[in-house]
Design a protein around this motif. Structure first.
Motif, PDB file in Angstrom:
ATOM      1  N   THR A 323       0.916  -1.333   0.180  1.00  0.00           N
ATOM      2  CA  THR A 323       0.151  -0.063   0.121  1.00  0.00           C
ATOM      3  C   THR A 323       0.710   1.148   0.257  1.00  0.00           C
ATOM      4  O   THR A 323       0.731   2.037  -0.670  1.00  0.00           O
ATOM      5  CB  THR A 323      -0.912  -0.073   1.266  1.00  0.00           C
ATOM      6  OG1 THR A 323      -1.768  -1.013   1.220  1.00  0.00           O
ATOM      7  CG2 THR A 323      -1.768   1.179   1.269  1.00  0.00           C
ATOM      8  N   LEU A 324       2.016   0.956   0.841  1.00  0.00           N
ATOM      9  CA  LEU A 324       2.890   2.299   0.748  1.00  0.00           C
ATOM     10  C   LEU A 324       3.393   2.724  -0.364  1.00  0.00           C
ATOM     11  O   LEU A 324       3.515   4.062  -0.843  1.00  0.00           O
ATOM     12  CB  LEU A 324       4.019   2.240   1.960  1.00  0.00           C
ATOM     13  CG  LEU A 324       3.113   2.351   3.531  1.00  0.00           C
ATOM     14  CD1 LEU A 324       4.400   2.030   4.504  1.00  0.00           C
ATOM     15  CD2 LEU A 324       2.543   3.457   3.804  1.00  0.00           C
ATOM     16  N   ARG A 325       3.889   1.533  -1.370  1.00  0.00           N
ATOM     17  CA  ARG A 325       4.560   1.608  -2.419  1.00  0.00           C
ATOM     18  C   ARG A 325       3.636   2.230  -3.365  1.00  0.00           C
ATOM     19  O   ARG A 325       4.042   3.041  -4.114  1.00  0.00           O
ATOM     20  CB  ARG A 325       5.099   0.162  -2.761  1.00  0.00           C
ATOM     21  CG  ARG A 325       5.964   0.300  -3.936  1.00  0.00           C
ATOM     22  CD  ARG A 325       6.950  -1.009  -4.169  1.00  0.00           C
ATOM     23  NE  ARG A 325       6.056  -2.188  -4.029  1.00  0.00           N
ATOM     24  CZ  ARG A 325       6.035  -3.046  -3.063  1.00  0.00           C
ATOM     25  NH1 ARG A 325       6.975  -2.763  -2.033  1.00  0.00           N
ATOM     26  NH2 ARG A 325       5.210  -4.159  -2.782  1.00  0.00           N
ATOM     27  N   SER A 326       2.298   1.979  -3.349  1.00  0.00           N
ATOM     28  CA  SER A 326       1.534   2.342  -4.319  1.00  0.00           C
ATOM     29  C   SER A 326       1.195   3.827  -4.171  1.00  0.00           C
ATOM     30  O   SER A 326       1.192   4.804  -5.025  1.00  0.00           O
ATOM     31  CB  SER A 326       0.104   1.525  -4.412  1.00  0.00           C
ATOM     32  OG  SER A 326       0.067   0.451  -4.541  1.00  0.00           O
ATOM     33  N   LEU A 327       0.972   4.167  -2.964  1.00  0.00           N
ATOM     34  CA  LEU A 327       0.924   5.580  -2.808  1.00  0.00           C
ATOM     35  C   LEU A 327       1.920   6.478  -2.959  1.00  0.00           C
ATOM     36  O   LEU A 327       1.850   7.684  -3.406  1.00  0.00           O
ATOM     37  CB  LEU A 327       0.414   5.913  -1.101  1.00  0.00           C
ATOM     38  CG  LEU A 327      -0.773   5.279  -0.759  1.00  0.00           C
ATOM     39  CD1 LEU A 327      -1.288   5.528   0.862  1.00  0.00           C
ATOM     40  CD2 LEU A 327      -2.082   6.050  -1.422  1.00  0.00           C
ATOM     41  N   ARG A 328       3.011   6.102  -2.736  1.00  0.00           N
ATOM     42  CA  ARG A 328       4.371   6.617  -3.235  1.00  0.00           C
ATOM     43  C   ARG A 328       4.657   6.756  -4.446  1.00  0.00           C
ATOM     44  O   ARG A 328       5.006   7.728  -5.064  1.00  0.00           O
ATOM     45  CB  ARG A 328       5.612   5.906  -2.506  1.00  0.00           C
ATOM     46  CG  ARG A 328       6.793   6.442  -2.837  1.00  0.00           C
ATOM     47  CD  ARG A 328       8.091   6.076  -2.153  1.00  0.00           C
ATOM     48  NE  ARG A 328       9.295   6.725  -2.186  1.00  0.00           N
ATOM     49  CZ  ARG A 328      10.294   6.185  -1.946  1.00  0.00           C
ATOM     50  NH1 ARG A 328      10.695   5.011  -1.479  1.00  0.00           N
ATOM     51  NH2 ARG A 328      11.537   6.960  -2.096  1.00  0.00           N
ATOM     52  N   ASN A 329       4.190   5.830  -5.401  1.00  0.00           N
ATOM     53  CA  ASN A 329       4.095   5.910  -6.805  1.00  0.00           C
ATOM     54  C   ASN A 329       3.292   6.951  -7.333  1.00  0.00           C
ATOM     55  O   ASN A 329       3.274   7.650  -8.268  1.00  0.00           O
ATOM     56  CB  ASN A 329       3.889   4.448  -7.238  1.00  0.00           C
ATOM     57  CG  ASN A 329       4.893   3.627  -7.315  1.00  0.00           C
ATOM     58  OD1 ASN A 329       6.015   4.002  -6.901  1.00  0.00           O
ATOM     59  ND2 ASN A 329       4.653   2.163  -7.243  1.00  0.00           N
ATOM     60  N   TYR A 330       2.190   7.047  -6.523  1.00  0.00           N
ATOM     61  CA  TYR A 330       1.226   8.053  -6.987  1.00  0.00           C
ATOM     62  C   TYR A 330       1.797   9.483  -6.632  1.00  0.00           C
ATOM     63  O   TYR A 330       0.989  10.648  -6.869  1.00  0.00           O
ATOM     64  CB  TYR A 330      -0.239   7.943  -6.390  1.00  0.00           C
ATOM     65  CG  TYR A 330      -0.725   6.516  -6.577  1.00  0.00           C
ATOM     66  CD1 TYR A 330      -0.553   6.079  -7.989  1.00  0.00           C
ATOM     67  CD2 TYR A 330      -1.644   5.934  -5.933  1.00  0.00           C
ATOM     68  CE1 TYR A 330      -1.080   5.013  -8.544  1.00  0.00           C
ATOM     69  CE2 TYR A 330      -2.447   4.804  -6.560  1.00  0.00           C
ATOM     70  CZ  TYR A 330      -1.954   4.161  -7.513  1.00  0.00           C
ATOM     71  OH  TYR A 330      -2.732   3.307  -8.204  1.00  0.00           O
ATOM     72  N   LEU A 331       2.698   9.427  -5.734  1.00  0.00           N
ATOM     73  CA  LEU A 331       3.214  10.986  -5.177  1.00  0.00           C
ATOM     74  C   LEU A 331       2.288  11.351  -4.196  1.00  0.00           C
ATOM     75  O   LEU A 331       2.228  12.545  -3.870  1.00  0.00           O
ATOM     76  CB  LEU A 331       3.656  11.927  -6.244  1.00  0.00           C
ATOM     77  CG  LEU A 331       4.561  11.507  -7.271  1.00  0.00           C
ATOM     78  CD1 LEU A 331       5.305  12.871  -7.821  1.00  0.00           C
ATOM     79  CD2 LEU A 331       5.884  10.838  -6.408  1.00  0.00           C
ATOM     80  N   LEU A 332       1.207  10.485  -3.626  1.00  0.00           N
ATOM     81  CA  LEU A 332       0.534  11.140  -2.502  1.00  0.00           C
ATOM     82  C   LEU A 332       1.103  11.097  -1.210  1.00  0.00           C
ATOM     83  O   LEU A 332       0.430  11.663  -0.314  1.00  0.00           O
ATOM     84  CB  LEU A 332      -0.855   9.975  -2.512  1.00  0.00           C
ATOM     85  CG  LEU A 332      -1.914  10.116  -3.692  1.00  0.00           C
ATOM     86  CD1 LEU A 332      -2.838   9.206  -3.663  1.00  0.00           C
ATOM     87  CD2 LEU A 332      -2.280  11.649  -3.807  1.00  0.00           C
ATOM     88  N   ILE A 333       2.081  10.324  -0.891  1.00  0.00           N
ATOM     89  CA  ILE A 333       2.904  10.536   0.463  1.00  0.00           C
ATOM     90  C   ILE A 333       4.402  10.674  -0.049  1.00  0.00           C
ATOM     91  O   ILE A 333       4.956  10.457  -1.100  1.00  0.00           O
ATOM     92  CB  ILE A 333       2.913   9.027   1.020  1.00  0.00           C
ATOM     93  CG1 ILE A 333       3.622   7.978   0.318  1.00  0.00           C
ATOM     94  CG2 ILE A 333       1.494   9.127   1.484  1.00  0.00           C
ATOM     95  CD1 ILE A 333       3.574   6.696   1.134  1.00  0.00           C
ATOM     96  N   ASP A 334       5.175  11.413   0.861  1.00  0.00           N
ATOM     97  CA  ASP A 334       6.532  11.585   0.886  1.00  0.00           C
ATOM     98  C   ASP A 334       7.246  10.717   1.601  1.00  0.00           C
ATOM     99  O   ASP A 334       6.814  10.231   2.855  1.00  0.00           O
ATOM    100  CB  ASP A 334       6.702  13.156   1.408  1.00  0.00           C
ATOM    101  CG  ASP A 334       6.249  14.254   0.552  1.00  0.00           C
ATOM    102  OD1 ASP A 334       6.143  13.798  -0.803  1.00  0.00           O
ATOM    103  OD2 ASP A 334       5.659  15.306   1.002  1.00  0.00           O
ATOM    104  N   VAL A 335       8.259  10.335   1.251  1.00  0.00           N
ATOM    105  CA  VAL A 335       9.272   9.301   1.920  1.00  0.00           C
ATOM    106  C   VAL A 335      10.582  10.053   1.919  1.00  0.00           C
ATOM    107  O   VAL A 335      11.274  10.141   1.057  1.00  0.00           O
ATOM    108  CB  VAL A 335       9.352   7.930   1.442  1.00  0.00           C
ATOM    109  CG1 VAL A 335      10.138   6.936   2.012  1.00  0.00           C
ATOM    110  CG2 VAL A 335       8.066   7.174   1.067  1.00  0.00           C
ATOM    111  N   LEU A 336      10.787  10.550   3.239  1.00  0.00           N
ATOM    112  CA  LEU A 336      11.928  11.360   3.417  1.00  0.00           C
ATOM    113  C   LEU A 336      12.931  10.551   4.284  1.00  0.00           C
ATOM    114  O   LEU A 336      12.470   9.601   4.989  1.00  0.00           O
ATOM    115  CB  LEU A 336      11.578  12.656   4.249  1.00  0.00           C
ATOM    116  CG  LEU A 336      10.547  13.682   3.604  1.00  0.00           C
ATOM    117  CD1 LEU A 336      10.287  14.852   4.685  1.00  0.00           C
ATOM    118  CD2 LEU A 336      11.162  14.084   2.153  1.00  0.00           C
ATOM    119  N   VAL A 337      14.297  10.872   4.093  1.00  0.00           N
ATOM    120  CA  VAL A 337      15.159  10.098   4.890  1.00  0.00           C
ATOM    121  C   VAL A 337      15.397  11.063   6.136  1.00  0.00           C
ATOM    122  O   VAL A 337      15.701  12.344   6.207  1.00  0.00           O
ATOM    123  CB  VAL A 337      16.763  10.111   4.171  1.00  0.00           C
ATOM    124  CG1 VAL A 337      17.657   9.429   5.060  1.00  0.00           C
ATOM    125  CG2 VAL A 337      16.398   9.355   2.738  1.00  0.00           C
TER     126      VAL A 337
END
Length: 706
Positions: A323-337
């Motif tokens: 689910t997180l991967r899908s939302l990240r691919n849609y750019l709906l969530i940010d994954v920061l370091v």
């Protein structure tokens, strides 16, 4: 009392004594040699230096996000930020939501981090006062908000600004306030007087800010759109790319809209305008999101705007990697370091860091999600249960009570986000909201915990009625908050209320008996403090009867998830029996009971902070046996445990320090005991000035010179 600093006055008195000894060097009270005078002054100067260092404010580093994707088309803005800070120490990046303000600020941090001693990155959807007063986002040693010490938040805000100003005179600091959108912020002017560098991202064009300190972040220029589209969605055919370029004109170069449309290009052309967020709502409606994806988005929108570490979010929310991967691919969530400095080199600007992933949604997307799916106790029940499980723990060793102070602090913004999102706790989620209450008072937020605890109690009472374990249980929780807040009259009233409710509950399950035994034990303690032996003995006797019944229970009748807690309850029963035996002078009985407890403790490696309560009894027994060295060793272990799990200013830590000082005094180690009493007094006067009886007690210890 608030303005009187005992430690400072004591140091001045000691200095005057040295001056008198120097003046009358030829008399018996004077210095008998030049070497003795030199040594005395050196000792005083060392003590005074320690005092100054102790009272010296210091910014504690916080984690910083780093951007994993490149910033496109904003080099001019980055140069402008650098030049504006060099001239005025302040720059406001203002513009509509989603235009790229945060990306510019984060990229500036990444490029210029080595130039600063400290960088604090604070995310807030509110005003500057809330941002600065948040002790998690702006941690300063020696300062912590307490409503009794600071009747108004603004008073604490002013003191914290003074501390930041003082630190800025010695260290180069960058403060980044992200997403500050309070339209009329009367506290902003004071903040702007700070001499450190300040970057503020906002959707508001503040009139009080000089134009030379403001930088309007406009739409991304068309020449950068192809690169942005290519970065967000590679491999598109020319026709689709052209369609996205046309869409860029429709949304007037709105960066977030173009990025989201690029990853969703296969779903057709999108339209809208970047005004108040309605275009984002429309854009979200075009995504073919599954139920789990909507749920995950909602949970992230409920949490604090600075985001949550990925591993923790997965644990609490129950979301999947897919689910997180899908939302990240849609750019709906940010994954920061998330970069955190390592512990071994906290002051080194080039220090090593450890990295973790941080999940966050853009504030505009979070707003859109909450419009489409307003958070309720029903659609967020999985998240709330996840919080409950995480804070209550699967086992006795992993819970809010047994996590370190710093581990709990990392969760504070999210607990407050939940606290504010659900002002009316649902009764069928009472145990989940109870954990919110517990977390708040353990971290010292009594004023927030008290009304919420009462709300939970009222909700379950109205929903379940009196013949249910929950109303009595929640009444005891309210009492516990009052007790730890040192309001013993209210605590007694609520302990009594909980006791009376639990007495009427049937059947007598382990849960009911466990809660009832706690009520009796607490009432016995309260009446003992009030020197009412009749009431104290009544509840102590009833406690022993219930405790005996619990000890006779077969753990086959206990649910699997409660078995470890059942064993812990048994050992707390033994602890109360041992303490009672000790008070009545039955030392051998108390020692025998403690031996059984110690055997259980040795079988558990995850008791953590819970050990301190049992070790306090061990210290008392060792004192009775005149084994003072062993008592001192155990007392020092308790102090270290309290500092680790509750922080240096928490009352438990001060109580453990007091026990250690008492042991040292018995050992005739007067100088060290005196020094510890001084430390306790400093903290009490600074952080708990309303604890007049405790302060008076410590001052009595200090009436005799070491």
């Amino acid at each position: 009392m608030k303005d009187f600093n005992y430690q400072e006055q004591l140091l001045l008195w000691k200095k005057n004594q040295l001056l008198l000894q120097k003046k009358y060097a030829d008399t018996p009270p004077g210095f008998f040699s030049a070497e003795a005078e030199k040594a005395a002054w050196a000792a005083w100067e060392e003590e005074y230096t320690r005092f100054q260092e102790h009272m010296h404010f210091k910014v504690n580093d916080t984690a910083l996000p780093s951007v994993s994707s490149p910033l496109i088309g904003r080099e001019e803005e980055l140069t402008a930020v650098r030049d504006t800070l060099a001239s005025f120490h302040t720059v406001f990046l203002y513009g509509i939501g989603g235009i790229g303000k945060t990306a510019i600020a984060l990229t500036y941090i990444a490029r210029h981090r080595p130039a600063y001693d400290h960088v604090l990155y604070i995310v807030t959807g509110k005003g500057i006062l809330q941002a600065v007063c948040d002790d998690t986002s702006v941690p300063i040693s020696g300062l912590r908000y307490d409503r009794k010490r600071y009747p108004g938040m603004r008073q604490y805000y002013r003191e914290k600004l003074r501390a930041l100003q003082k630190i800025s005179q010695e260290k180069k600091i960058l403060l980044v306030i992200d997403n500050m959108n309070m339209p009329a912020d009367k506290d902003l002017r004071q903040f702007l007087e700070l001499s450190c560098d300040k970057i503020i991202t906002t959707r508001v064009n503040y009139e009080i800010v000089p134009e030379k300190e403001k930088l309007l972040v406009s739409a991304l220029r068309p020449e950068y759109w192809p690169e942005l589209i290519q970065t967000c969605s590679s491999g598109l055919e020319p026709a689709k790319t052209e369609q996205l370029l046309q869409y860029g004109y429709q949304v007037e170069g709105h960066t977030l809209s173009i990025k989201m449309a690029s990853v969703q290009a296969s779903y057709g052309e999108l339209s809208g305008h970047p005004d108040d967020g309605s275009h984002i709502t429309s854009l979200l409606s075009c995504f073919r999101l599954k139920k789990a994806e909507w749920e995950t988005l909602l949970y992230l929108s409920v949490l604090a705007p600075q985001g949550m570490e990925k591993d923790l979010f997965l644990q609490i929310s129950g979301a999947s990697e897919h689910t997180l991967r899908s939302l990240r691919n849609y750019l709906l969530i940010d994954v920061l370091v998330l970069e955190k400095p390592t512990e071994h080199s906290p002051e080194d600007p080039g220090r090593e860091t450890e990295s973790r992933l941080l999940l966050r949604v853009h504030p505009l997307i979070a707003e859109a999600v909450r419009r489409i799916m307003p958070p309720t106790c029903i659609n967020c029940s999985r998240l709330l249960r996840g919080f409950e499980k995480y804070m209550y723990g699967d086992d006795i060793g992993i819970c809010t009570w047994n996590r370190t102070y710093e581990e709990n602090r990392a969760l504070e913004p999210h607990v407050f986000a939940v606290y504010e999102t659900f002002p009316d706790p649902a009764p069928w989620l009472a145990t989940a909201f109870e954990e919110i209450v517990t977390f708040l008072w353990i971290q010292g937020y009594y004023e927030e915990a008290l009304p919420y605890a009462v709300k939970v109690y009222e909700a379950v009472m109205n929903y379940y009625g009196s013949n249910h374990v929950l109303p009595g249980r929640e009444a005891l929780r309210v009492a516990a908050v009052y007790h730890n807040h040192m309001d013993h009259d209210q605590a007694l009233m609520w302990y009594q209320k909980g006791y009376e409710l639990l007495k009427e509950v049937t059947p007598r399950t382990f849960e009911v008996m466990g809660q009832l035994s706690s009520a009796c034990a607490k009432l016995a303690r309260e009446y003992s403090h009030r020197q009412d032996p009749v009431a104290r003995n009544k509840y102590a006797a009833e406690y022993m009867q219930i405790a005996e019944a619990i000890m006779q229970m077969d753990d086959k009748d206990i649910p699997a998830f409660q078995k470890q807690r059942f064993l812990m309850k048994k050992n707390y029963v033994l602890l109360e029996e041992a303490k009672l035996a000790l008070r009545e002078g039955h030392i051998a009985v108390s020692r025998e009971l403690y031996a059984a407890i110690e055997k259980w403790m040795e079988s558990r490696e995850d008791l953590g902070y819970r050990k301190t309560a049992f070790k306090e009894l061990q210290i008392a027994l060792l004192i009775h046996e005149n084994r003072l060295e062993d008592a001192e060793k155990t007392a020092r272990e308790n102090v270290q445990s309290a500092l680790l799990y509750r922080g240096e200013k928490y009352k438990d830590s001060l109580s453990q320090l007091e026990i250690l000082a008492d042991v040292l005094a018995l050992e005739k180690k007067a100088a060290e005991a005196f020094s510890i009493y001084e430390t306790i007094l400093i903290h009490l006067q600074r952080d708990y000035p309303y604890e007049e009886n405790w302060i008076r007690k410590i001052m009595d210890h200090l009436t005799v010179s070491p």
